[in-house]
Write an enzyme that holds these catalytic residues in place. Structure first.
Site, PDB file in Angstrom:
ATOM      1  N   ASP A  87      -2.964  -1.369  10.443  1.00 18.24           N
ATOM      2  CA  ASP A  87      -3.113  -1.349   8.654  1.00 18.24           C
ATOM      3  C   ASP A  87      -3.791  -2.608   8.269  1.00 18.24           C
ATOM      4  OD1 ASP A  87      -1.809   1.148   8.672  1.00 18.24           O
ATOM      5  OD2 ASP A  87      -0.077   0.413   7.972  1.00 18.24           O
ATOM      6  N   LYS A 119       0.844  -1.178  -0.177  1.00 13.73           N
ATOM      7  CA  LYS A 119      -0.389   0.052   0.105  1.00 13.73           C
ATOM      8  C   LYS A 119       0.960   1.227  -0.070  1.00 13.73           C
ATOM      9  CE  LYS A 119       0.698   1.290   4.525  1.00 13.73           C
ATOM     10  NZ  LYS A 119       1.427   2.729   4.721  1.00 13.73           N
TER      11      LYS A 119
END
Length: 293
Positions: free
Chosen positions: A141, A16
């Site tokens: 996350d 990401k």
């Protein structure tokens, strides 16, 4: 990816990027309140899962510096097993491609891919919301990767709204230095009072023509990291002679966006020796998104 009744092979755990990262406050428990947009990439670790009938969870690949018992992959599988009471076990292999301590979410993504893959392999059929509630226990996350869409994130990263982002190519450059996230968050000079924004603020200022949202926001952690880690500062400086760039997460990776793979590759060809790099396309959805409803 290969899907059989006994195994799931070549499951991507995508990286990401934080297109921006604002720190808007600090909670009484010490966690920081954040706002960010998470972008998935078609680049990451590859995981392989093989069903075991004896109920054991075993990591079959050595990961330097990460003991099996503390590995998020093993913790994710064990957490899912404990939650469901399944008698099934699994052997897990990992082809580690993402650098650690780089701000790319590698360990968190591995954990999320494990939850999603085992939801399919173990025939659990848990809804995404349940997997996300488990993911929160593994790290800030991990819920995003289980969520499986590019997202506007708030809170400690667990409050997520899906957001449509243009397709583009990224050059991600990682100097060979490990940046410890906890140490950066504890720095006194870290900005912790950025003014909160809304998702519409971000979308209104996105420049889809250039393919790079450099007109919006910043990474509040970048000034702290570049002041402490000269190699990260060098990468940022190199990029700014070429194109706008930004650090992702707490570093050490720095990225820039391009309209095409060829443009990103041309920039990559100019990199000095000693930096690791990858050219990757944006993703709109996690490759295992369909493994939860």
């Amino acid at each position: 990816m290969t899907d059989t009744t006994r195994s799931l092979r070549d499951c991507l755990a995508p990286a990401k990027l934080n297109l921006f990262l604002h720190i808007t406050g600090r909670r009484p428990d010490g966690y920081h309140e954040l706002q960010s947009v998470f972008q998935l990439l078609d680049w990451g670790d590859r995981l392989h899962f093989t069903l075991r009938d004896d109920g054991k969870v075993s990591r079959k690949t050595d990961v330097p510096g990460v003991p099996e018992e503390t590995d998020l992959i093993v913790r994710a599988a064990s957490l899912l097993k404990a939650h469901t009471g399944t008698a099934a076990g699994v052997d897990i292999e990992i082809d580690k491609r993402l650098p650690m301590g780089a701000g790319l979410g590698g360990g968190s993504s591995d954990a999320a891919t494990t939850l999603l893959a085992l939801n399919r392999l173990w025939k659990l059929d848990l809804p995404r919301a349940t997997l996300q509630s488990l993911a929160v226990k593994l790290g800030a996350d991990v819920p995003f990767f289980v969520f499986g869409k590019n997202a506007f994130a708030e809170g400690i990263g667990e409050a997520l709204q899906a957001v449509e982002l243009p397709t583009r190519w990224f050059l991600v450059v990682t100097p060979r230095v490990h940046v410890p996230t906890a140490a950066i968050f504890s720095e006194k000079s870290l900005t912790r009072d950025s003014k909160p924004i809304t998702i519409t603020d971000f979308l209104a200022q996105q420049d889809c023509n250039t393919g790079w949202p450099d007109s919006f926001g910043r990474n509040d952690m970048q000034p702290v990291v570049t002041s402490k880690y000269a190699e990260v500062a060098k990468v940022v400086g190199w990029f700014y002679n070429l194109t706008p760039a930004r650090m992702t997460g707490s570093g050490a990776s720095v990225f820039a966006a391009f309209k095409s793979k060829a443009e990103a590759g041309a920039a990559q060809a100019q990199l000095p020796a000693g930096w690791d790099s990858a050219v990757a396309e944006s993703l709109g959805e996690h490759p295992l998104f369909a493994f939860a409803s």
